[in-house]
Design an enzyme around this catalytic site. Structure first.
Site, PDB file in Angstrom:
ATOM      1  CB  SER A  54      27.725 -41.394  -2.713  1.00 13.40           C
ATOM      2  OG  SER A  54      28.550 -40.673  -1.826  1.00 13.40           O
ATOM      3  CG  ASP A 106      23.834 -39.469   3.792  1.00  8.20           C
ATOM      4  OD1 ASP A 106      24.945 -39.721   4.305  1.00  8.20           O
ATOM      5  OD2 ASP A 106      23.617 -39.528   2.572  1.00  8.20           O
ATOM      6  CG  HIS A 139      26.237 -42.297   2.441  1.00  8.27           C
ATOM      7  ND1 HIS A 139      25.855 -41.172   1.753  1.00  8.27           N
ATOM      8  CD2 HIS A 139      27.259 -42.837   1.738  1.00  8.27           C
ATOM      9  CE1 HIS A 139      26.617 -41.031   0.693  1.00  8.27           C
ATOM     10  NE2 HIS A 139      27.470 -42.029   0.651  1.00  8.27           N
TER      11      HIS A 139
END
Length: 168
Positions: A54, A106, A139
């Site tokens: 991320s 995600d 995610h």
């Protein structure tokens, strides 16, 4: 504080104002994080693979493009993107193999951003970049993704001469 999370104070590489491409970008925070990472890499005498998940991936990507990292031998970004992508028009002096992994589910970092990052690295900046999309992955990280990353890292180590040093 992270603006998108109601200004909550939490660990963060830089502030995030929104999740779409039209959102304001914290260029100052990203630059500060890139300098911190570059300083850490510069202290290393061994080859380094930069990677992150991320925001960490975004900083790793940015550092690989913005800093002169002589000992960089690879780049990994998972569930990530390249912030300020339009600012990178000239290939860096050192291009290394890169791996971008993303889940197709995600909800935080749109998988299209991962693909766009790969496209930028390959088409505009001349990187050898593998993009892997994982079905059903949000995610998060998952074992099959971690195996792909592990194989990528093993290949980077295999490219090194015995005793470390620069890649062959």
């Amino acid at each position: 504080p992270v603006t998108i999370n109601g200004g909550m104070v939490m660990p963060s590489w830089y502030d995030i104002y929104g999740l779409d491409r039209s959102s304001k970008v914290d260029a100052t925070g990203i630059a500060k994080s890139v300098r911190r990472v570059a300083a850490l890499v510069a202290q290393e005498t061994s080859p380094v693979v930069l990677g992150g998940f991320s925001q960490g991936g975004a900083v790793a990507l940015s550092a690989a493009l913005a800093a002169d990292l002589d000992n960089l031998v690879g780049l990994v970004a998972a569930s990530s993107y390249l912030p300020l992508a339009d600012e990178y028009q000239t290939p860096p002096s050192r291009r290394v193999p890169a791996l971008i992994c993303h889940g197709d589910s995600d909800p935080v970092v749109d998988p299209r951003y991962g693909r766009a990052t790969r496209d930028k690295l390959v088409a505009d900046l001349g990187f050898d970049c593998d993009f892997r999309l994982f079905t059903g992955l949000g995610h998060a990280a998952r074992l099959d993704e971690l195996r792909v990353i592990s194989d990528f890292l093993a290949a980077r180590v295999a490219d090194l001469p015995r005793g470390g040093g620069a890649p062959r």
